[in-house]
Design a protein around this motif. Structure first.
Motif, PDB file in Angstrom:
ATOM      1  N   VAL A 401       0.841  -1.201   0.000  1.00 41.82           N
ATOM      2  CA  VAL A 401       0.000   0.000   0.000  1.00 41.82           C
ATOM      3  C   VAL A 401       0.876   1.251   0.000  1.00 41.82           C
ATOM      4  O   VAL A 401       0.600   2.225  -0.717  1.00 41.82           O
ATOM      5  CB  VAL A 401      -0.949  -0.003   1.212  1.00 41.82           C
ATOM      6  CG1 VAL A 401      -1.666   1.345   1.343  1.00 41.82           C
ATOM      7  CG2 VAL A 401      -1.977  -1.122   1.088  1.00 41.82           C
ATOM      8  N   THR A 402       1.944   1.242   0.779  1.00 41.77           N
ATOM      9  CA  THR A 402       2.866   2.387   0.817  1.00 41.77           C
ATOM     10  C   THR A 402       3.496   2.618  -0.547  1.00 41.77           C
ATOM     11  O   THR A 402       3.664   3.765  -0.987  1.00 41.77           O
ATOM     12  CB  THR A 402       3.968   2.148   1.863  1.00 41.77           C
ATOM     13  OG1 THR A 402       3.357   1.866   3.124  1.00 41.77           O
ATOM     14  CG2 THR A 402       4.847   3.392   2.009  1.00 41.77           C
ATOM     15  N   ARG A 403       3.830   1.530  -1.240  1.00 42.46           N
ATOM     16  CA  ARG A 403       4.395   1.650  -2.602  1.00 42.46           C
ATOM     17  C   ARG A 403       3.412   2.347  -3.534  1.00 42.46           C
ATOM     18  O   ARG A 403       3.812   3.195  -4.353  1.00 42.46           O
ATOM     19  CB  ARG A 403       4.727   0.237  -3.119  1.00 42.46           C
ATOM     20  CG  ARG A 403       5.029   0.132  -4.606  1.00 42.46           C
ATOM     21  CD  ARG A 403       6.324   0.827  -4.974  1.00 42.46           C
ATOM     22  NE  ARG A 403       6.659   0.647  -6.368  1.00 42.46           N
ATOM     23  CZ  ARG A 403       6.155   1.366  -7.365  1.00 42.46           C
ATOM     24  NH1 ARG A 403       5.270   2.323  -7.115  1.00 42.46           N
ATOM     25  NH2 ARG A 403       6.541   1.152  -8.607  1.00 42.46           N
ATOM     26  N   LEU A 404       2.128   2.038  -3.421  1.00 40.57           N
ATOM     27  CA  LEU A 404       1.118   2.649  -4.288  1.00 40.57           C
ATOM     28  C   LEU A 404       0.850   4.108  -3.904  1.00 40.57           C
ATOM     29  O   LEU A 404       0.635   4.946  -4.769  1.00 40.57           O
ATOM     30  CB  LEU A 404      -0.182   1.844  -4.214  1.00 40.57           C
ATOM     31  CG  LEU A 404      -0.141   0.426  -4.796  1.00 40.57           C
ATOM     32  CD1 LEU A 404      -1.446  -0.307  -4.516  1.00 40.57           C
ATOM     33  CD2 LEU A 404       0.127   0.471  -6.300  1.00 40.57           C
ATOM     34  N   VAL A 405       0.860   4.397  -2.622  1.00 43.50           N
ATOM     35  CA  VAL A 405       0.523   5.753  -2.149  1.00 43.50           C
ATOM     36  C   VAL A 405       1.711   6.705  -2.267  1.00 43.50           C
ATOM     37  O   VAL A 405       1.567   7.838  -2.736  1.00 43.50           O
ATOM     38  CB  VAL A 405       0.029   5.697  -0.686  1.00 43.50           C
ATOM     39  CG1 VAL A 405      -0.190   7.114  -0.139  1.00 43.50           C
ATOM     40  CG2 VAL A 405      -1.266   4.900  -0.592  1.00 43.50           C
ATOM     41  N   GLU A 406       2.896   6.249  -1.863  1.00 40.76           N
ATOM     42  CA  GLU A 406       4.070   7.130  -1.799  1.00 40.76           C
ATOM     43  C   GLU A 406       4.954   7.082  -3.044  1.00 40.76           C
ATOM     44  O   GLU A 406       5.826   7.929  -3.218  1.00 40.76           O
ATOM     45  CB  GLU A 406       4.921   6.745  -0.572  1.00 40.76           C
ATOM     46  CG  GLU A 406       4.197   6.844   0.757  1.00 40.76           C
ATOM     47  CD  GLU A 406       3.985   8.286   1.187  1.00 40.76           C
ATOM     48  OE1 GLU A 406       4.559   9.191   0.560  1.00 40.76           O
ATOM     49  OE2 GLU A 406       3.223   8.502   2.143  1.00 40.76           O
ATOM     50  N   GLY A 407       4.761   6.074  -3.898  1.00 40.50           N
ATOM     51  CA  GLY A 407       5.596   5.969  -5.084  1.00 40.50           C
ATOM     52  C   GLY A 407       6.719   4.968  -4.913  1.00 40.50           C
ATOM     53  O   GLY A 407       6.947   4.441  -3.819  1.00 40.50           O
ATOM     54  N   LYS A 408       7.455   4.732  -6.005  1.00 38.95           N
ATOM     55  CA  LYS A 408       8.468   3.671  -5.992  1.00 38.95           C
ATOM     56  C   LYS A 408       9.671   3.981  -5.102  1.00 38.95           C
ATOM     57  O   LYS A 408      10.419   3.071  -4.724  1.00 38.95           O
ATOM     58  CB  LYS A 408       8.939   3.383  -7.418  1.00 38.95           C
ATOM     59  CG  LYS A 408       9.617   4.555  -8.097  1.00 38.95           C
ATOM     60  CD  LYS A 408      10.034   4.172  -9.511  1.00 38.95           C
ATOM     61  CE  LYS A 408      10.738   5.332 -10.230  1.00 38.95           C
ATOM     62  NZ  LYS A 408      11.147   4.957 -11.593  1.00 38.95           N
TER      63      LYS A 408
END
Length: 422
Positions: A401-408
């Motif tokens: 979820v953090t990858r989707l919200v904050e970016g790669k």
């Protein structure tokens, strides 16, 4: 530590009671029917509380989403991650049962006779697909929601109430508090009833084994071994894959560096709810932002359980095999996957909380309620590895979820913030 021992001891007592019941069923055969009323008492208590438990738990979980930061983006990412991983778990579980059918070669004559002697189901008229779909998710009158035969319809209604409460916001705060309090009360009722579970479930299982014969015990052994193999593959293989997707090689290292404590806690407590504090601490060490961590972990404890999805597939296939139902048609496969997916979403976050999902299975597929103890036993024997997947899976989902919200580059940014804070 005391709570860990208490929860683990409860699961061990329940498992011991079931084993004793099974032995009694083998030794005394049909004579064990004399203690079946003890089992009926337990089932009646669970049937009585199942409707309010489902309503309060689901409506409350959704209603309490209203205060989340960055609600839209975070919730959208959570839904995507939870749906994807749960669907994948359902497919993997079904593939496992096609390779190893837990009841292959088992004589199902006795269970068919048991079904014939149970309460007859009303005849169902032929209806169109869309009419059947409507009747599957809705009822024509409000009081019909209070029947345990309409579990899926009740879930849809509970989601609508929870969503509406969340959208109204502050004005609906008393309703939110009522739903939260109702959930706490119903969970306490379940815990009280579960004190009687070793006697009730043990007695019913003894009667079932007395009627069906000891051959079904071999099916349970195969089920446990199959589940354990699937759990190990998913835990080491797919959790590593998810961590890699979330943060590359560094993500994999960071996940496994911090996954041990949540994993041990999950196995020791057999409770996703009891593991929430440890999971929160671990995901923050993984670099997951506070608002994402405090959303994914509590919500996942109630609505995201890949281990329960595996268990749902095994329970459904177990019953399909017992009753000689076809599992090869496309419609059967899709229905098994869909219901197993739902079972993973509605399981209670407490030890022995699979009763809701089991009632959903019986309701959707039309199995007689008399076979509830048969799949309740499966819940007990897979409890520890299922909780491991359910609980620890939420930590790696928080990374996704953090990858989707904050970016790669979220992991690098997290390290920069940590170093700057120091």
């Amino acid at each position: 530590m005391k709570s860990f021992i208490k929860n683990y001891r409860s699961s061990l007592i329940l498992l011991t009671a079931i084993i004793i019941g099974g032995i009694a069923g083998v030794v005394f055969g049909e004579k064990t029917s004399v203690i079946q009323p003890l089992g009926d008492l337990f089932l009646n208590l669970m049937f009585t509380i199942i409707v309010p438990l489902v309503f309060f738990s689901i409506a409350s979980a959704i209603a309490n989403m209203s205060g989340m930061k960055r609600l839209g983006k975070i919730m959208g990412s959570i839904v995507l991650v939870f749906l994807t991983t749960a669907a994948l778990a359902a497919v993997i579980g079904f593939i496992g049962t096609t390779i190893v059918n837990p009841l292959e070669g088992t004589d199902t004559t006795a269970i068919k006779e048991l079904m014939e002697n149970s309460s007859p189901e009303e005849a169902i008229e032929e209806v169109s697909f869309f009419s059947q779909l409507v009747s599957t998710v809705t009822v024509s009158d409000f009081p019909e929601l209070f029947s345990r035969s309409n579990m899926l319809q009740l879930i849809v209604f509970s989601v609508l109430i929870g969503l509406s409460t969340a959208l109204v916001g502050e004005k609906a705060r008393p309703i939110t508090e009522f739903l939260t309090a109702g959930t706490a009360v119903m969970m306490k009722v379940v815990k009280i009833v579960m004190f009687y579970a070793p006697i009730g479930l043990g007695a019913y299982f003894a009667a079932i084994i007395g009627q069906l014969g000891p051959q079904i015990l071999e099916g349970y052994a195969r089920t446990f071994i199959l589940y354990l193999v699937l759990a190990l593959i998913y835990y080491f293989g797919f959790f590593t894959l998810y961590a890699f997707i979330a943060g590359g090689k560094d993500g994999v290292k960071l996940f496994w560096k911090n996954a041990l404590t949540p994993s041990i806690t999950a196995i020791a407590t057999c409770s996703s709810a009891a593991s929430i504090p440890v999971n929160l601490e671990s995901v923050k060490k993984m670099g997951v932002p506070k608002d994402i961590a405090e959303t994914v972990i509590p919500l996942g404890a109630n609505t995201h359980k890949d281990g329960s999805v595996f268990g749902g597939v095994l329970k459904i296939v177990f019953l399909f095999s017992l009753f000689g139902k076809d599992m090869t048609s496309i419609s059967s496969i899709l229905s098994i996957l869909a219901v197993a997916f739902l079972v993973g979403a509605v399981m209670g976050a407490i030890p022995g909380g699979g009763m809701i999902g089991e009632m959903l299975i019986l309701s959707v597929f039309g199995f007689p309620v008399e076979v509830l103890p048969i799949i309740a036993v499966i819940s007990t024997i897979i409890d520890a590895p299922a909780t491991l997947l359910n609980s620890t899976g939420n930590t790696v989902c928080a990374m996704l979820v953090t990858r989707l919200v904050e970016g790669k580059n979220w992991l690098k940014q997290a390290f920069v913030k940590e170093n700057s804070a120091v």
